[in-house]
Write an enzyme that holds these catalytic residues in place. Sequence first.
Site, mmCIF file in Angstrom:
data_model
loop_
_atom_site.group_PDB
_atom_site.id
_atom_site.type_symbol
_atom_site.label_atom_id
_atom_site.label_comp_id
_atom_site.label_asym_id
_atom_site.label_seq_id
_atom_site.Cartn_x
_atom_site.Cartn_y
_atom_site.Cartn_z
ATOM 1 N N SER A 1 30.782 30.791 10.154
ATOM 2 C CA SER A 1 31.678 30.259 11.187
ATOM 3 C C SER A 1 32.482 31.331 11.902
ATOM 4 O O SER A 1 33.271 31.027 12.788
ATOM 5 C CB SER A 1 32.633 29.246 10.563
ATOM 6 O OG SER A 1 33.513 29.894 9.674
ATOM 7 N N THR B 1 36.299 29.194 11.481
ATOM 8 C CA THR B 1 37.405 29.958 12.088
ATOM 9 C C THR B 1 38.312 30.511 10.987
ATOM 10 O O THR B 1 38.431 29.931 9.916
ATOM 11 C CB THR B 1 38.275 29.091 13.033
ATOM 12 O OG1 THR B 1 37.444 28.523 14.019
ATOM 13 C CG2 THR B 1 39.393 29.871 13.702
ATOM 14 N N THR C 1 36.438 33.456 15.497
ATOM 15 C CA THR C 1 35.493 32.368 15.204
ATOM 16 C C THR C 1 34.184 32.540 15.957
ATOM 17 O O THR C 1 34.131 33.248 16.967
ATOM 18 C CB THR C 1 36.125 31.019 15.637
ATOM 19 O OG1 THR C 1 35.327 29.937 15.176
ATOM 20 C CG2 THR C 1 36.244 30.899 17.146
ATOM 21 N N ARG D 1 30.871 27.853 26.224
ATOM 22 C CA ARG D 1 32.033 27.048 25.823
ATOM 23 C C ARG D 1 33.056 27.924 25.087
ATOM 24 O O ARG D 1 32.706 28.691 24.208
ATOM 25 C CB ARG D 1 31.573 25.907 24.906
ATOM 26 C CG ARG D 1 32.702 25.058 24.305
ATOM 27 C CD ARG D 1 33.020 25.463 22.884
ATOM 28 N NE ARG D 1 33.949 24.536 22.237
ATOM 29 C CZ ARG D 1 34.576 24.797 21.095
ATOM 30 N NH1 ARG D 1 34.382 25.951 20.480
ATOM 31 N NH2 ARG D 1 35.395 23.920 20.558
ATOM 32 N N LEU D 2 34.308 27.818 25.461
ATOM 33 C CA LEU D 2 35.376 28.471 24.714
ATOM 34 C C LEU D 2 36.159 27.400 23.971
ATOM 35 O O LEU D 2 36.466 26.354 24.536
ATOM 36 C CB LEU D 2 36.342 29.210 25.642
ATOM 37 C CG LEU D 2 35.775 30.321 26.521
ATOM 38 C CD1 LEU D 2 36.903 31.009 27.268
ATOM 39 C CD2 LEU D 2 35.003 31.341 25.699
ATOM 40 N N THR E 1 42.717 25.821 13.224
ATOM 41 C CA THR E 1 41.275 25.730 13.019
ATOM 42 C C THR E 1 40.879 24.270 13.220
ATOM 43 O O THR E 1 41.720 23.382 13.142
ATOM 44 C CB THR E 1 40.850 26.171 11.595
ATOM 45 O OG1 THR E 1 41.565 25.378 10.650
ATOM 46 C CG2 THR E 1 41.150 27.621 11.331
ATOM 47 N N GLY E 2 39.585 24.057 13.451
ATOM 48 C CA GLY E 2 39.125 22.686 13.668
ATOM 49 C C GLY E 2 38.812 22.435 15.133
ATOM 50 O O GLY E 2 38.544 23.369 15.886
HETATM 51 N N1 ASP Z 1 38.581 25.888 16.437
HETATM 52 C C1 ASP Z 1 37.231 26.364 16.584
HETATM 53 C C2 ASP Z 1 36.739 26.048 17.965
HETATM 54 O O1 ASP Z 1 37.003 24.963 18.459
HETATM 55 C C3 ASP Z 1 36.263 25.790 15.613
HETATM 56 C C4 ASP Z 1 36.725 25.596 14.196
HETATM 57 O O2 ASP Z 1 37.763 26.048 13.784
HETATM 58 O O3 ASP Z 1 35.999 24.965 13.448
HETATM 59 O O4 ASP Z 1 36.022 26.841 18.514
#
Ligand code: ASP
Length: 349
Positions: free
Chosen positions: A86, A199, A217, A227-228, A250-251
């Site tokens: 990730s 992340t 990440t 995509r950002l 994160t997420g």
């Molecule tokens: N926050 C990250 C993103 O949206 C992904 C993640 O943390 O799982 O790119």
Amino acid sequence: MNWTRRGFLGRSLAGLVATIAAPRLTPAQSPSRPGARGAAVLCSRGETWGRKVNDPAWKILGGGGASLDAVIAGANIVELDPEDQSVGYGGLPNEEGVVQLDASVMSGKLKKSGAVGALERIKTPSKVARLVMERTDHVMLVGEGALRFARAHGLEEANLLTEKSRLAWLKWKENLSDKDDWLPPADGVYAEPARVTGTINVLAIDRAGDMAGCTTTSGLAWKISGRLGDSPIIGAGMYVDNEIGAAGATGRGEEVIKTCGSYAIVEAMGRGTPPEQACREALQRIVHWTRENPDFDVKYVALRRDGEAACVGLRGRKDKPPQCSIRTAAGFRVINGSYLYEIPGTAMR
Ligand code: ASP
């Protein structure tokens, strides 16, 4: 709808004035003195990765080094490890099978930040983000331009797609639709691979009382090329204010961007809200903007400048709470955080 431009501007302005006028504690009034508990580094993961990340970061902080050096040293550990799918090298690719990385760094001491988005071929986007901060007059570089900038600074290029991540992508691609021409192998027992998210946030305060943060990440697996997420967006995936504290996310990045998550947490801490409550309020804002008991997750971590830390997730289970870890002179500690919604179910904790 009775919605005039003048009315909209009036309301926006009123909101802005209210925000600016919101009481912000001066450093002298604040209950949290800078580095009151000494240097600290917080990583958004629990035991295993937390130790790996916090150890090199603590080596720098414990020796009197700078928080900015510490957070990047910690982030580099995960970026360079192909086992983590990730972040950095070995991260899961976009829908075209290309690994595109996002990262941001922020220095409370310099009051500066830097970020890269959709960066290909460089294992350590956090280093490039730091170069953007220190060696340009910009804050963010993306895509091809970011890669050319990294090349100009002599960063080594590599194929970031490991065999493990290529196979995960291929499985996804071949099982995506029965209306395209990609077919899984006839004899293959093909489990749908999980859409891994990840992340890492690293936040730190050094002995001089200066704070820094880094978020890095490979973003959402199978994302649309270019995509950002929130990670490279200053104020969304990470934010640092030397006089208050730092936060990271994160997420599901889209929700974090819409609600300026990390900035909202730091500002709330600046008004005297404790770190855990500040994280909860930022998550509640996401719920307000989406739905009750959402089926995605967001986790926030926060480190107040006196060393008080928090970690709160949208979703969790009693036996699997959201976690982060912290390293101080007192040692390494995993923090079991709280969460808004139990999985499965809807109970508020
Ligand atoms: N926050 C990250 C993103 O949206 C992904 C993640 O943390 O799982 O790119």
